[in-house]
Scaffold this motif. Structure first.
Motif, PDB file in Angstrom:
ATOM      1  N   ASN A 163       0.820  -1.214   0.000  1.00 42.96           N
ATOM      2  CA  ASN A 163       0.000   0.000   0.000  1.00 42.96           C
ATOM      3  C   ASN A 163       0.856   1.266   0.000  1.00 42.96           C
ATOM      4  N   ALA A 164       2.028   1.192   0.643  1.00 41.64           N
ATOM      5  CA  ALA A 164       2.916   2.352   0.644  1.00 41.64           C
ATOM      6  C   ALA A 164       3.415   2.644  -0.765  1.00 41.64           C
ATOM      7  N   TYR A 165       3.623   1.585  -1.573  1.00 36.83           N
ATOM      8  CA  TYR A 165       4.019   1.811  -2.969  1.00 36.83           C
ATOM      9  C   TYR A 165       2.883   2.482  -3.746  1.00 36.83           C
ATOM     10  N   TYR A 166       1.659   2.100  -3.436  1.00 38.96           N
ATOM     11  CA  TYR A 166       0.526   2.760  -4.097  1.00 38.96           C
ATOM     12  C   TYR A 166       0.520   4.249  -3.747  1.00 38.96           C
ATOM     13  N   GLY A 167       0.733   4.541  -2.447  1.00 42.30           N
ATOM     14  CA  GLY A 167       0.794   5.936  -2.037  1.00 42.30           C
ATOM     15  C   GLY A 167       1.901   6.691  -2.751  1.00 42.30           C
ATOM     16  N   LEU A 168       3.063   6.038  -2.897  1.00 43.08           N
ATOM     17  CA  LEU A 168       4.159   6.667  -3.627  1.00 43.08           C
ATOM     18  C   LEU A 168       3.768   6.938  -5.087  1.00 43.08           C
ATOM     19  N   GLY A 169       3.060   5.992  -5.668  1.00 43.43           N
ATOM     20  CA  GLY A 169       2.617   6.188  -7.045  1.00 43.43           C
ATOM     21  C   GLY A 169       1.740   7.414  -7.181  1.00 43.43           C
ATOM     22  N   VAL A 170       0.841   7.608  -6.227  1.00 41.13           N
ATOM     23  CA  VAL A 170      -0.028   8.793  -6.244  1.00 41.13           C
ATOM     24  C   VAL A 170       0.802  10.065  -6.070  1.00 41.13           C
ATOM     25  N   VAL A 171       1.744  10.016  -5.137  1.00 39.79           N
ATOM     26  CA  VAL A 171       2.598  11.185  -4.896  1.00 39.79           C
ATOM     27  C   VAL A 171       3.375  11.558  -6.156  1.00 39.79           C
ATOM     28  N   PHE A 172       3.996  10.574  -6.800  1.00 38.69           N
ATOM     29  CA  PHE A 172       4.789  10.865  -7.994  1.00 38.69           C
ATOM     30  C   PHE A 172       3.900  11.394  -9.125  1.00 38.69           C
ATOM     31  N   THR A 173       2.674  10.892  -9.184  1.00 34.18           N
ATOM     32  CA  THR A 173       1.738  11.409 -10.191  1.00 34.18           C
ATOM     33  C   THR A 173       1.434  12.875  -9.933  1.00 34.18           C
ATOM     34  N   ARG A 174       1.184  13.207  -8.680  1.00 30.88           N
ATOM     35  CA  ARG A 174       0.891  14.609  -8.334  1.00 30.88           C
ATOM     36  C   ARG A 174       2.109  15.500  -8.566  1.00 30.88           C
ATOM     37  N   LEU A 175       3.292  14.943  -8.384  1.00 32.84           N
ATOM     38  CA  LEU A 175       4.520  15.708  -8.597  1.00 32.84           C
ATOM     39  C   LEU A 175       4.950  15.708 -10.061  1.00 32.84           C
ATOM     40  N   ARG A 176       4.135  15.066 -10.901  1.00 33.55           N
ATOM     41  CA  ARG A 176       4.397  15.001 -12.341  1.00 33.55           C
ATOM     42  C   ARG A 176       5.739  14.331 -12.642  1.00 33.55           C
ATOM     43  N   GLN A 177       5.890  13.176 -12.012  1.00 31.65           N
ATOM     44  CA  GLN A 177       7.070  12.348 -12.238  1.00 31.65           C
ATOM     45  C   GLN A 177       6.573  10.981 -12.739  1.00 31.65           C
ATOM     46  N   PRO A 178       6.183  10.901 -14.003  1.00 32.29           N
ATOM     47  CA  PRO A 178       5.483   9.707 -14.518  1.00 32.29           C
ATOM     48  C   PRO A 178       6.291   8.423 -14.447  1.00 32.29           C
ATOM     49  N   GLU A 179       7.584   8.489 -14.681  1.00 35.38           N
ATOM     50  CA  GLU A 179       8.364   7.261 -14.660  1.00 35.38           C
ATOM     51  C   GLU A 179       8.416   6.666 -13.249  1.00 35.38           C
TER      52      GLU A 179
ATOM     53  N   ARG B 184       5.371  -1.953  -8.810  1.00 31.93           N
ATOM     54  CA  ARG B 184       5.801  -2.651  -7.601  1.00 31.93           C
ATOM     55  C   ARG B 184       4.609  -2.946  -6.710  1.00 31.93           C
ATOM     56  N   PHE B 185       3.680  -2.019  -6.611  1.00 35.01           N
ATOM     57  CA  PHE B 185       2.464  -2.226  -5.823  1.00 35.01           C
ATOM     58  C   PHE B 185       1.692  -3.443  -6.323  1.00 35.01           C
ATOM     59  N   ARG B 186       1.478  -3.507  -7.639  1.00 34.86           N
ATOM     60  CA  ARG B 186       0.697  -4.621  -8.199  1.00 34.86           C
ATOM     61  C   ARG B 186       1.391  -5.960  -7.975  1.00 34.86           C
ATOM     62  N   GLN B 187       2.724  -5.985  -8.123  1.00 35.42           N
ATOM     63  CA  GLN B 187       3.455  -7.231  -7.950  1.00 35.42           C
ATOM     64  C   GLN B 187       3.377  -7.725  -6.505  1.00 35.42           C
ATOM     65  N   LEU B 188       3.616  -6.810  -5.568  1.00 34.34           N
ATOM     66  CA  LEU B 188       3.586  -7.194  -4.157  1.00 34.34           C
ATOM     67  C   LEU B 188       2.194  -7.605  -3.721  1.00 34.34           C
ATOM     68  N   LYS B 189       1.180  -6.926  -4.239  1.00 35.17           N
ATOM     69  CA  LYS B 189      -0.194  -7.278  -3.879  1.00 35.17           C
ATOM     70  C   LYS B 189      -0.554  -8.653  -4.427  1.00 35.17           C
ATOM     71  N   THR B 190      -0.105  -8.937  -5.648  1.00 32.06           N
ATOM     72  CA  THR B 190      -0.353 -10.265  -6.225  1.00 32.06           C
ATOM     73  C   THR B 190       0.338 -11.345  -5.415  1.00 32.06           C
ATOM     74  N   ASP B 191       1.578 -11.090  -5.023  1.00 30.76           N
ATOM     75  CA  ASP B 191       2.313 -12.056  -4.203  1.00 30.76           C
ATOM     76  C   ASP B 191       1.611 -12.281  -2.874  1.00 30.76           C
ATOM     77  N   ALA B 192       1.131 -11.203  -2.268  1.00 29.11           N
ATOM     78  CA  ALA B 192       0.446 -11.320  -0.975  1.00 29.11           C
ATOM     79  C   ALA B 192      -0.846 -12.089  -1.118  1.00 29.11           C
ATOM     80  N   ALA B 193      -1.579 -11.841  -2.210  1.00 27.40           N
ATOM     81  CA  ALA B 193      -2.840 -12.554  -2.424  1.00 27.40           C
ATOM     82  C   ALA B 193      -2.589 -14.045  -2.583  1.00 27.40           C
ATOM     83  N   GLY B 194      -1.507 -14.399  -3.299  1.00 26.55           N
ATOM     84  CA  GLY B 194      -1.177 -15.811  -3.447  1.00 26.55           C
ATOM     85  C   GLY B 194      -0.845 -16.452  -2.124  1.00 26.55           C
TER      86      GLY B 194
END
Length: 485
Positions: free
Chosen positions: A249-265, A273-283
């Motif tokens: 979830n912290a990676y998701y928050g970082l993604g939002v922050v970087f989007t707001r800061l206009r840092q797309p990469e 990273r958020f999606r990968q870790l969440k998938t691993d956790a779900a498994g």
């Protein structure tokens, strides 16, 4: 004869081992260091050193009952019914937990801890109404228990009664202003209520109290995000990830922050990273669901037996205590903490060889916990096997180089035997560097004295006194050393 003793202060963090409370002190003749208080030191440290507390301290509301025959306790019937039995279902375990905790409330009427344990059993059984009623009874008996206010707040939160939940948590802080977790609970509720500004100060305080809890920084990031303080939010999310790299979830928050800061990469990388870790956790969660429910249920029941043990006097109700721990080990035979408790039980009942064997078992089961390894060395010394004691404590120092306790105990062995004064000095210096407590300064004073360095001995005992100015033994030690100049 010169006498010397450790601090009388008992305060310590939940899970941290106690150090020796008594040890020899500087005297006019160095030989008296060893003669003063060896047996009192071992006896005093005894039960204090044997325990670790995985739970928060729970102040007792009333003293233990008068001695009775084991058969007169209600818990005896529970043990008679279940000892040697192997529960076949979670329902069987729940029934045993209920019988155990109900017996405790009968053996200790008017005590808060049995009521709290019974409440927890009802919570596991899904009877939250009864659990709440019992927690309220318990906290009425012992208003100092912040953990009970926390449980009552959690119960109110589950019913979406956030104002009532906050009121309970605030009462918990009144009972213990340093109680961990309560400020986070209030802050989380305030964020849910749309009041992030009120949560900020609470979270900053909570980070100081529990700096290793990643959820503190994640929620702090959420607050900063709502306040559009993006750089502060980024720092908070990154701190959460530093503590727990899989905190997706912290990676998701970082993604939002970087989007707001206009840092797309950076935003794209964080979201990936958020999606990968969440998938691993779900498994992993899917795999956990398939696991047999019995092992965790058995471990939980064993924990109840261990908590029950703490209610009975280990000497006056020794038979009951030993049976409680034996049943805990039947349910959870690889629990190192229970083996430690049983070792301590044998120690206080003067069965030192049995205690030694059990601490060795605990050390095998918990190779990364220094306490049982240290206690093995202390027991070897107590049963007059100095070579084995030295070897065990040397291994503890080598295995746990950051343990001040391991260094100080090996130093004590050398100082008491008057065998290696130079090594004792090095060890006590290291112990002070690792944990600059009054007790360690006290031991360092002793080491300086036996090495003939009265100037540093005097300066060091002054540091012990500065930390514990009311300790009369430290003050008398200071006077004895000063008189020798």
């Amino acid at each position: 004869m010169a006498r010397h003793g450790g601090s009388k202060k008992k305060g310590h963090r939940r899970g941290k081992p106690h150090v020796s409370r008594r040890a020899p002190a500087p005297a006019r003749k160095r030989s008296r260091w060893w003669l003063a208080g060896i047996i009192p030191a071992i006896l005093a440290v005894g039960i204090l050193l044997w325990w670790r507390t995985a739970e928060r301290p729970e102040p007792a509301a009333s003293p233990a009952p008068s001695p009775q025959r084991a058969s007169q306790y209600h818990i005896a019937a529970v043990l008679d019914s279940h000892t040697g039995q192997h529960p076949e279902s979670v329902s069987d375990i729940q029934e045993e937990e209920l019988a155990l905790t109900e017996a405790l409330t009968k053996d200790f009427p008017g005590r808060d801890t049995p009521l709290s344990l019974l409440a927890t059993v009802h919570q596991y059984r899904g009877d939250t109404t009864e659990a709440e009623a019992l927690w309220k009874q318990a906290v009425a008996l012992n208003p100092r228990r912040s953990d009970l206010y926390e449980k009552l707040g959690e119960a109110a939160r589950r019913k979406d009664e956030l104002d009532e939940a906050i009121a309970w948590w605030q009462k918990g802080l009144e009972a213990d202003p340093q109680a961990p977790g309560l400020r986070w609970e209030i802050a989380n509720a305030r964020v849910t209520q749309g009041q992030p500004d009120e949560a900020l100060a609470l979270l900053q305080q909570e980070c100081a109290i529990t700096p290793k809890a990643p959820r503190n920084y994640y929620l702090l990031g959420q607050v900063h995000l709502k306040q559009r303080a993006y750089e502060e939010a980024q720092a908070a999310y990154e701190k959460a990830i530093e503590i727990e790299p899989s905190y997706y979830n912290a990676y998701y928050g970082l993604g939002v922050v970087f989007t707001r800061l206009r840092q797309p990469e950076q935003a794209k990388a964080a979201m990936a990273r958020f999606r990968q870790l969440k998938t691993d956790a779900a498994g992993s969660e899917d795999k956990r669901i398939m696991i047999d429910e019995m092992p965790p249920a058995r471990r939980r029941a064993a924990t109840f037996y261990g908590q029950a043990y703490s209610l009975y006097d280990p000497k006056r109700q020794a038979e009951i205590g030993q049976r409680l721990l034996a049943r805990a080990l039947e349910l959870d035979p690889n629990n190192a903490y229970t083996w430690e408790k049983l070792a301590g039980h044998h120690y206080v009942n003067n069965r030192h060889q049995q205690a030694l064997a059990l601490f060795q078992k605990a050390a095998e089961l918990a190779p990364d916990n220094p306490l049982p390894h240290i206690n093995v060395g202390k027991l070897y010394a107590l049963v007059k096997q100095p070579e084995q004691a030295e070897q065990a404590l040397q291994q503890a120092v080598a295995r746990f180089p950051d343990s001040g306790l391991a260094h100080s105990e090996l130093a004590l062995l050398y100082l008491r035997s008057r065998s290696r004064p130079a090594q004792a000095l090095t060890l006590t210096q290291k112990a002070v560097a690792l944990a600059p407590t009054a007790h360690h300064y006290y031991l360092l004073t002793w080491a300086y004295d036996v090495n003939g360095d009265l100037k540093n001995a005097l300066a060091t005992i002054e540091k012990a006194i500065a930390l514990e100015p009311d300790n009369q033994r430290y003050r008398s030690t200071y006077e004895r050393i000063r008189s020798r100049f």
